[in-house]
Design an enzyme around this catalytic site. Structure first.
Site, PDB file in Angstrom:
ATOM      1  CG  HIS A   7       4.210   2.396  -5.057  1.00 27.51           C
ATOM      2  ND1 HIS A   7       5.145   1.384  -5.023  1.00 27.51           N
ATOM      3  CD2 HIS A   7       3.429   2.120  -6.131  1.00 27.51           C
ATOM      4  CE1 HIS A   7       4.936   0.544  -6.031  1.00 27.51           C
ATOM      5  NE2 HIS A   7       3.877   0.978  -6.731  1.00 27.51           N
ATOM      6  CG  HIS A  80      -0.770   0.157  -8.904  1.00 27.41           C
ATOM      7  ND1 HIS A  80      -0.398   0.788 -10.074  1.00 27.41           N
ATOM      8  CD2 HIS A  80       0.365   0.107  -8.145  1.00 27.41           C
ATOM      9  CE1 HIS A  80       0.894   1.089 -10.023  1.00 27.41           C
ATOM     10  NE2 HIS A  80       1.387   0.683  -8.852  1.00 27.41           N
ATOM     11  CD  GLU A 129       3.608  -2.618  -7.721  1.00 30.55           C
ATOM     12  OE1 GLU A 129       2.989  -1.596  -8.085  1.00 30.55           O
ATOM     13  OE2 GLU A 129       4.846  -2.683  -7.695  1.00 30.55           O
TER      14      GLU A 129
END
Ligand SMILES: CC[C@@H](C(=O)O)C(=O)SCCNC(=O)CCNC(=O)[C@H](O)C(C)(C)COP(=O)(O)OP(=O)(O)OC[C@H]1O[C@@H](n2cnc3c(N)ncnc32)[C@H](O)[C@@H]1OP(=O)(O)O
Ligand code: CO
Length: 139
Positions: A7, A80, A129
């Site tokens: 994502h 992110h 991440e």
């Protein structure tokens, strides 16, 4: 180590307004229900794109890890990117051995699998991440 892009995290002061923007301007129709993740200090809403997800994040409270980002970027912005890894603990050990700064220890993220963050100064200014790949059948 590097797996698929899971994502893109977008910080926003209002998930409701951001959802409207994605719906009206981009025609997004696969929009999940927002939910609270107090352990991560955020409210979350996923929008499905054909090959990845947009993760809208809004501060849960003033102590949120995205509060500082929104102070600097009051309208919100790209926060992110999240890549899957097969084994989060192996990824953390590998990155630490290479001198990267890992922010905290692995913890359960919005998809129910362990996540961890790599400091943006080690990644060309991008907060990355890492997320352990979900088991088949989970989302
Ligand atoms: C929904 C749950 C979960 C999931 O399952 O997907 C999530 O995604 S939760 C998402 C929110 N959680 C986090 O971001 C946790 C990790 N983040 C942090 O620990 C901190 O936010 C941070 C990255 C260490 C930044 O801390 P902060 O106190 O906000 O910022 P500073 O002002 O001290 O900034 C230091 C330095 O880093 C730059 N910075 C900050 N945020 C970002 C960013 N998102 N992308 C790129 N760069 C960022 C900031 O500009 C400073 O740079 P310099 O001025 O050059 O030092
Ligand atoms: Co995320």
């Amino acid at each position: 180590m590097l797996g698929r892009l899971n994502h893109v995290g977008i910080a926003t002061p209002s998930i409701a307004r951001a959802v409207e923007t994605y719906r009206t301007l981009l025609g997004a129709d696969a929009i999940g229900e927002p939910f609270d993740l107090p352990a991560q200090g955020v409210k979350v809403c996923f929008i499905d794109a054909p090959n990845t997800q947009i993760e809208l994040i809004e501060p849960y409270d003033d102590t949120s890890p995205i509060a500082g980002f929104l102070k600097k970027n009051p309208a919100g912005g790209q926060h992110h990117v999240c890549f899957e890894v097969p084994d989060i603990h192996a990824a953390v050990a590998d990155l630490r051995a290479k001198g990267a700064t890992i922010l905290g220890e692995p913890r359960i993220g919005a998809h129910g699998t362990p996540i961890v963050f790599v400091h943006p100064r080690d990644m060309g200014g991008v907060l990355v991440e890492l997320m352990e790949t979900p088991q088949e059948g989970a989302h």
